[in-house]
Design an enzyme around this catalytic site. Structure first.
Site, short mmCIF file in Angstrom:
data_model
loop_
_atom_site.label_atom_id
_atom_site.label_comp_id
_atom_site.label_asym_id
_atom_site.label_seq_id
_atom_site.Cartn_x
_atom_site.Cartn_y
_atom_site.Cartn_z
N LYS A 288 0.83 -1.21 0.00
CA LYS A 288 0.00 0.00 0.00
C LYS A 288 0.86 1.26 0.00
O LYS A 288 0.67 2.15 -0.83
CB LYS A 288 -0.90 0.01 1.24
CG LYS A 288 -1.56 1.36 1.50
CD LYS A 288 -2.41 1.35 2.75
CE LYS A 288 -1.74 1.81 4.01
NZ LYS A 288 -1.64 3.26 4.20
N ASN A 289 1.80 1.34 0.95
CA ASN A 289 2.52 2.60 1.10
C ASN A 289 3.52 2.86 -0.03
O ASN A 289 3.94 4.00 -0.23
CB ASN A 289 3.18 2.67 2.48
CG ASN A 289 2.13 2.88 3.57
OD1 ASN A 289 1.00 3.25 3.28
ND2 ASN A 289 2.50 2.62 4.81
N CYS B 285 -6.50 13.78 11.59
CA CYS B 285 -5.49 12.85 12.11
C CYS B 285 -6.15 11.78 12.94
O CYS B 285 -7.15 12.02 13.58
CB CYS B 285 -4.52 13.62 13.00
SG CYS B 285 -3.86 15.05 12.21
N ARG C 130 -0.14 15.28 12.94
CA ARG C 130 0.64 14.80 11.79
C ARG C 130 1.04 15.99 10.93
O ARG C 130 0.42 16.29 9.91
CB ARG C 130 -0.18 13.76 11.01
CG ARG C 130 -0.50 12.54 11.85
CD ARG C 130 -1.20 11.46 11.08
NE ARG C 130 -0.34 10.84 10.10
CZ ARG C 130 -0.73 9.85 9.31
NH1 ARG C 130 -1.95 9.38 9.39
NH2 ARG C 130 0.09 9.32 8.44
N ASP D 189 3.83 0.58 12.18
CA ASP D 189 2.60 0.04 11.57
C ASP D 189 2.36 -1.42 11.95
O ASP D 189 1.34 -1.99 11.57
CB ASP D 189 2.64 0.20 10.04
CG ASP D 189 2.60 1.65 9.62
OD1 ASP D 189 2.25 2.51 10.46
OD2 ASP D 189 2.93 1.95 8.46
C1 EPZ Z 1 4.05 7.00 6.71
O1 EPZ Z 1 3.33 8.09 7.24
C2 EPZ Z 1 3.06 5.87 6.53
N1 EPZ Z 1 2.02 6.30 5.60
C3 EPZ Z 1 2.45 5.49 7.88
O2 EPZ Z 1 1.69 4.31 7.66
C4 EPZ Z 1 3.57 5.14 8.87
O3 EPZ Z 1 3.01 4.96 10.14
C5 EPZ Z 1 4.61 6.25 8.92
O4 EPZ Z 1 5.09 6.57 7.59
C6 EPZ Z 1 5.84 5.87 9.75
O5 EPZ Z 1 6.42 4.70 9.25
C7 EPZ Z 1 2.26 6.21 4.29
O6 EPZ Z 1 3.30 5.79 3.84
C8 EPZ Z 1 1.14 6.64 3.40
P1 EPZ Z 1 6.31 10.19 8.77
P2 EPZ Z 1 3.99 9.54 7.21
O7 EPZ Z 1 6.34 11.45 7.99
O8 EPZ Z 1 4.85 9.66 6.02
C9 EPZ Z 1 6.78 13.53 12.21
C10 EPZ Z 1 -0.22 2.94 7.79
O9 EPZ Z 1 -0.82 2.44 8.74
N2 EPZ Z 1 6.73 14.51 11.11
O10 EPZ Z 1 7.41 9.21 8.60
O11 EPZ Z 1 2.91 10.52 7.43
C11 EPZ Z 1 5.44 12.83 12.44
O12 EPZ Z 1 4.60 13.60 13.27
C12 EPZ Z 1 0.27 4.36 7.83
O13 EPZ Z 1 0.00 2.33 6.73
C13 EPZ Z 1 7.01 15.83 11.39
O14 EPZ Z 1 7.29 16.21 12.53
O15 EPZ Z 1 4.90 9.45 8.52
C14 EPZ Z 1 5.87 11.51 13.05
O16 EPZ Z 1 6.08 11.69 14.41
C15 EPZ Z 1 -0.26 5.14 8.93
N3 EPZ Z 1 6.96 16.73 10.36
C16 EPZ Z 1 7.21 11.23 12.37
O17 EPZ Z 1 7.66 12.48 11.83
C17 EPZ Z 1 6.66 16.36 9.08
O18 EPZ Z 1 6.64 17.23 8.19
C18 EPZ Z 1 7.18 10.21 11.25
O19 EPZ Z 1 6.17 10.56 10.30
C19 EPZ Z 1 6.39 15.02 8.82
C20 EPZ Z 1 6.43 14.09 9.84
#
Ligand code: EPZ
Length: 429
Positions: free
Chosen positions: A22-23, A117, A122, A305
């Protein structure tokens, strides 16, 4: 509306085929915008998040043609709009990849912020910082992100925090920028590597994906190609835990065992036998588990995840297990549902303490998000009695044909129609 009904207690046995990731798919499909050509994708998972992404591209003028259930052709030649309105983005968090892809193609993108969210704040500040480092001017007005540039210029970009989404968005916007972009402290998840491979198959010059430094030499043009999406690491991990939780014996096929190492290691620590083959893993379980501690971290750490699913196993492990969530602020909402089923769990911020009980008991519960929903299914499969799970739409977003796959493995699970006046919130991923 539908709910899932599970009569627990059946051992899962047999074989299950894992679908495309998916991702990876939700990042690679928007990347097709960069080619102005026809791209053919194989091993596309048939799940609602992917269907939503394809609908968005189609509404923008792309021609989307399914050749079979898992093969899709996308022709983005005739897209002229760089605007994606709210009704398109509200259901899909990953719609923010359209910002990077449209910016890469048109030097302009106007995309509504993705929906709300479901496990804490997020933010997308790192995405915006990346676009700005490449020379774009970014503003947010009326919940629309507006990014514009005369042209994009490669730049070194240091990520303050490891972010999958920001790494992907910067890769999408940088592949056609002038000069060299270096992303430092980049995310290393398997789908980052998959996106890089797809971009390179279109003629891009992306190196280092899978390490924490990604170098992108901008190219002027990209061309169409045929590309096969990697197997879904998290779907595979979910079936591994489901097999273990039910004391089962399951061969999980179409996987990349290397992507599953952190999950395999934790299952083994709990006393579950995991055998690795070239593109399959076999999980054999006695149904009794040793306690263990888990800390979720960016890849190659234990994936957030998989945290809810693996935690279900710990509800019945011998002794006390600690689960520490290192990625999201609020990913323990599902714990309340497990407590309804008899689990003994205490949460303090991003740490949960699981005191193993002898068994879970079926109960009416709900899926709070996609992976929480998967965890409820596993809990239902291992519980005594009947579990009914509401909010099935969350699970449908990310798991292809899971009812059929689980039934083939011997689970007693089915969908049931029901009426409920309670509004369900928009799903995000
Ligand atoms: C991706 O989300 C996945 N989604 C999520 O999977 C997964 O939980 C996550 O990565 C972590 O592995 C997709 O790929 C579509 P991040 P993403 O940016 O990209 C902080 C599932 O169940 N952050 O790696 O949104 C954030 O708050 C889903 O399949 C900032 O601070 O996650 C978090 O604490 C849900 N500023 C951390 O980084 C930003 O601009 C990691 O988030 C972006 C993120």
């Amino acid at each position: 509306m539908e709910k899932l009904v599970i009569h627990g207690g059946n051992r899962l046995t047999g074989e299950v085929e894992i679908s495309g990731a998916k991702n990876a798919a939700v990042a690679i499909i928007p990347a097709a915008l960069l080619a102005q050509d026809v791209c053919r994708f194989e091993n596309i998972p048939n799940i609602s998040d992917v269907i939503t992404m394809l609908r968005i591209l189609s509404s923008m003028g792309a021609q989307v043609r399914y050749l079979n259930k898992h093969t899709v052709e996308i022709d983005t030649k005739h897209i002229t709009s760089y605007i994606v309105p709210h009704e398109m983005t509200r259901k899909l968090r990953a719609s923010y990849y359209l910002i990077g892809a449209l910016l890469g193609r048109f030097n302009r993108a106007k995309v509504s912020l993705p929906g709300g969210c479901n496990f804490g704040v997020r933010p997308i500040d790192l995405h915006i910082k990346g676009f700005e480092m490449l020379g774009a001017t970014v503003s947010v007005e009326n919940a629309m992100i507006n990014a514009t540039a005369d042209y994009l210029t490669g730049s070194p970009i240091y990520m303050d925090k490891v972010s999958v989404g920001a790494t992907i968005n910067i890769m999408l916007s940088a592949v056609k920028a002038r000069g060299l972009t270096i992303i430092e402290n980049a995310a290393k998840e398997p789908h980052i590597v998959d996106l890089a491979n797809f971009l390179n198959a279109m003629g891009a010059d992306v190196r280092g994906a899978g390490t924490d430094v990604i170098k992108i030499h901008g190219v002027q043009n990209l061309h169409g190609c045929t590309y096969s999406i990697i197997p879904d690491q998290i779907e595979a991990g979910t079936y591994m835990v489901a097999a273990a939780a039910t004391g089962g014996d399951v061969l999980i096929k179409n996987v990349i065992p290397k992507h599953l190492e952190s999950i395999t290691a934790k299952l083994q620590e709990c006393g579950v036998k995991v055998e690795e083959y070239d593109d399959a893993v076999r999980v054999v379980s006695t149904g009794s588990f040793r306690r263990c501690n888990i800390k979720t971290m960016p890849h190659p750490g234990f994936p957030t995840d998989m945290q809810p699913q693996m935690s279900v196993l710990l509800t019945v492990a011998n002794g006390t297990s600690l689960v520490s969530e290192g990625v999201w602020d609020n990913r323990f909402r599902y714990v309340d549902q497990l407590i309804r089923m008899g689990a003994n769990i205490q949460v303090d911020g991003t740490i949960a303490v699981f005191q193993g009980v002898s068994a879970l008991t079926g109960a009416p519960v709900r899926a709070d998000d996609l992976r929480a929903g998967a965890a409820m299914i596993i809990a239902g499969l291992m519980a005594h009695g009947t579990t009914e799970i509401e909010n099935v739409i969350y699970i449908d977003r990310g798991y292809e044909d899971y009812v059929e796959k689980l039934r083939d493995l011997g689970a007693d699970i089915y969908r049931k129609e029901f009426t409920d006046d309670t509004p369900q919130s928009g799903a995000v991923g």
